[in-house]
Scaffold this motif. Sequence first.
Motif, short mmCIF file in Angstrom:
data_model
loop_
_atom_site.label_atom_id
_atom_site.label_comp_id
_atom_site.label_asym_id
_atom_site.label_seq_id
_atom_site.Cartn_x
_atom_site.Cartn_y
_atom_site.Cartn_z
N ASN A 298 0.81 -1.22 0.00
CA ASN A 298 0.00 0.00 0.00
C ASN A 298 0.84 1.27 0.00
OD1 ASN A 298 -2.72 -1.19 0.07
ND2 ASN A 298 -2.12 -1.93 2.10
N ARG A 299 1.93 1.23 -0.77
CA ARG A 299 2.77 2.42 -0.91
C ARG A 299 2.83 2.90 -2.36
NH1 ARG A 299 6.24 -0.49 2.63
NH2 ARG A 299 7.76 -0.84 0.97
N ALA A 300 1.94 2.41 -3.21
CA ALA A 300 1.87 2.85 -4.60
C ALA A 300 0.42 2.75 -5.08
CB ALA A 300 2.77 2.03 -5.50
N ALA A 301 0.02 3.73 -5.90
CA ALA A 301 -1.35 3.75 -6.40
C ALA A 301 -1.52 2.91 -7.65
CB ALA A 301 -1.78 5.19 -6.68
N PHE A 302 -0.51 2.92 -8.53
CA PHE A 302 -0.61 2.22 -9.81
C PHE A 302 0.68 1.44 -10.07
CE2 PHE A 302 -3.26 6.02 -10.27
CZ PHE A 302 -4.44 5.49 -10.77
N VAL A 303 0.52 0.26 -10.67
CA VAL A 303 1.68 -0.51 -11.10
C VAL A 303 1.35 -1.14 -12.45
CG1 VAL A 303 0.96 -2.65 -9.94
CG2 VAL A 303 3.39 -2.26 -10.42
N GLN A 304 2.35 -1.17 -13.34
CA GLN A 304 2.21 -1.79 -14.66
C GLN A 304 2.53 -3.27 -14.52
OE1 GLN A 304 4.05 1.86 -17.32
NE2 GLN A 304 5.44 0.45 -16.35
N ALA A 305 1.62 -4.13 -14.94
CA ALA A 305 1.88 -5.57 -14.80
C ALA A 305 0.85 -6.35 -15.60
CB ALA A 305 1.84 -5.99 -13.33
N GLY A 306 1.14 -7.63 -15.75
CA GLY A 306 0.19 -8.56 -16.32
C GLY A 306 -0.52 -9.31 -15.21
N ARG A 307 -1.07 -10.45 -15.57
CA ARG A 307 -1.81 -11.24 -14.58
C ARG A 307 -0.88 -12.02 -13.65
NH1 ARG A 307 -5.62 -16.11 -15.01
NH2 ARG A 307 -7.38 -15.58 -13.64
N TRP A 308 0.43 -11.94 -13.94
CA TRP A 308 1.38 -12.72 -13.14
C TRP A 308 1.42 -12.29 -11.67
CZ3 TRP A 308 3.36 -9.76 -17.35
CH2 TRP A 308 3.99 -8.56 -16.99
N VAL A 309 0.96 -11.08 -11.35
CA VAL A 309 1.01 -10.62 -9.96
C VAL A 309 -0.22 -11.05 -9.17
CG1 VAL A 309 2.47 -8.63 -10.47
CG2 VAL A 309 -0.01 -8.38 -10.59
N LEU A 310 -1.25 -11.56 -9.82
CA LEU A 310 -2.49 -11.89 -9.13
C LEU A 310 -2.32 -12.87 -7.99
CD1 LEU A 310 -5.56 -11.67 -8.84
CD2 LEU A 310 -5.80 -13.39 -10.65
N PRO A 311 -1.58 -13.98 -8.15
CA PRO A 311 -1.46 -14.91 -7.02
C PRO A 311 -0.88 -14.27 -5.77
CG PRO A 311 -0.73 -15.96 -9.04
CD PRO A 311 -0.92 -14.51 -9.36
N VAL A 312 -0.02 -13.27 -5.94
CA VAL A 312 0.57 -12.58 -4.79
C VAL A 312 -0.44 -11.61 -4.19
CG1 VAL A 312 2.43 -11.08 -4.02
CG2 VAL A 312 2.88 -12.81 -5.77
N PHE A 313 -1.03 -10.79 -5.03
CA PHE A 313 -1.92 -9.74 -4.54
C PHE A 313 -3.15 -10.32 -3.84
CE2 PHE A 313 -0.51 -6.40 -7.92
CZ PHE A 313 0.71 -6.28 -7.27
N LYS A 314 -3.71 -11.39 -4.36
CA LYS A 314 -4.98 -11.87 -3.80
C LYS A 314 -4.80 -12.53 -2.43
CE LYS A 314 -5.33 -16.35 -6.21
NZ LYS A 314 -6.15 -17.09 -7.21
N GLN A 315 -3.56 -12.80 -2.05
CA GLN A 315 -3.33 -13.35 -0.72
C GLN A 315 -3.21 -12.27 0.35
OE1 GLN A 315 -0.35 -16.32 -0.29
NE2 GLN A 315 -1.22 -17.65 -1.85
N ASN A 316 -3.13 -11.02 -0.09
CA ASN A 316 -2.98 -9.91 0.85
C ASN A 316 -4.37 -9.39 1.20
OD1 ASN A 316 -2.41 -7.59 2.27
ND2 ASN A 316 -0.96 -6.78 0.77
N THR A 317 -4.85 -9.71 2.37
CA THR A 317 -6.21 -9.33 2.76
C THR A 317 -6.35 -7.83 3.00
OG1 THR A 317 -5.68 -9.82 5.09
CG2 THR A 317 -6.66 -11.60 3.78
#
Length: 464
Positions: A298-317
């Motif tokens: 939660n230290r950035a508003a926007f990041v450029q990426a594909g779907r590869w970050v989804l498994p990481v992000f969705k684990q962060n409640t």
Amino acid sequence: MHDNARIESDSTQPLGKGQIAMERAGGRFTRRDFLRLGGAGVAGASLLGLYGCGGGGSSGAQIDWASWANSGEATRFREYTDKFMQDHPDIQVTYTPTPIYDDYHPKILTQLNGGTAPDAFYAGDIWVAQFIKNETIKPLNKLMNGPNSAAKPEDFADGLWGPARLDDGTIYGVTVDCNPTVLWYNKGVLEEAGISDDPRQIYESGEWKWDVLLQMSEQVASSGNTNGLMFENGINWFYSWCRQNGGKPFDGETCVFNEDAKSVEAFQWMYDNIESGAFTYAGNLPTGQTSDAQFNSNRAAFVQAGRWVLPVFKQNTSLEYDVVPFPTNTDNDMEPGWVATAYMVMNNQTENEKAAFEFLTNFTGPEGQSFRLQESGNAVPSVLQGADDLVTKGSDPEGSQYFLDVRDSGIVGYADLTVPGLPEDIQDLFEKELWLKNAPGDVQATLDGAAQTINQRIEENRNG
């Protein structure tokens, strides 16, 4: 370059279990990093050690296939190979992964030269052209249009062929899956900065433009503690921003971004917003910090990426996120984005063409992609029908349809991808001259020098 794969311990967790397994330098997220994720950042890959899986003592055709691989899809690739043999009991298959991406293609080249290469194998985008030039991989048009093909050429997103399809239409490689790139946005960070407008809703209203992104990024960054847009050093990111401005970085195989007014304007816009602090160049972060980590904490508003970050992000409640296409600076709501991918190709010297193609077409066809992607969640099918629900099912993120939209309209890249090492060299040049703190910052001079280098290297590669 190494003739043999190195075996190193892999202490990283699979992508699907909350950790992106890659090597990074000084927070930079390079084009090679995407490839290390798997199929060019696509499906995650597998680490099974040096020894292949599959095979057996049954009679019938026997084939080998290979890929670069980390632990993210080790089990999945093994399971797919076993499933294929169950469905095709007359074909025995051995899979051999190479755990280090940088070792993989030199190893394949050595095997091709020695007559020991696998029947089918992964090929990164910059390597396909070299394999074609060396006549070491087989044209696939006749086979793909034949009765035993699981998917015809027209079943794949047209912009994904890249260097695997020549100007005359000859196809030498099939996309294994893909990763369309978008902007991920942090809802919590935007709300904390006093921004109530939702980027996805703005996009749906037709108002998602450069000035809106810039205003949001400036408002977030003005606090001094949080980043607006995290900007990555990657040649395909640069080209994508050029296209969002209506730019044309290449004219055929000639780099023209230094002469194309819209491309020059886009590069100047990138530079100016890094200088102003609205955008944060990832290479300027403290050592060990990365864009996705900034976003995830939660230290950035926007990041450029594909779907590869989804498994990481969705684990962060504690993370509230969604995605939106890149904003445009044209009258169109969407311009072609960058789609990361890799290809499966066939050894021109295979003694089991029918069996090798049977595996290749099933691996890359709708059923194969569905099987491989149904649990990983970090890639997008490259086939247009039969597997899209894997992306949109569950609406995580809510804007997941955009991955498919960008896939259908996006492109892989330009002629510079056909020259080994060139994209990385140009990225290093841009970083030194434009993106790093206290860089000279002469955009036009940098573009002139880069275009000259690109065109010279393309010509040398063509004639060499």
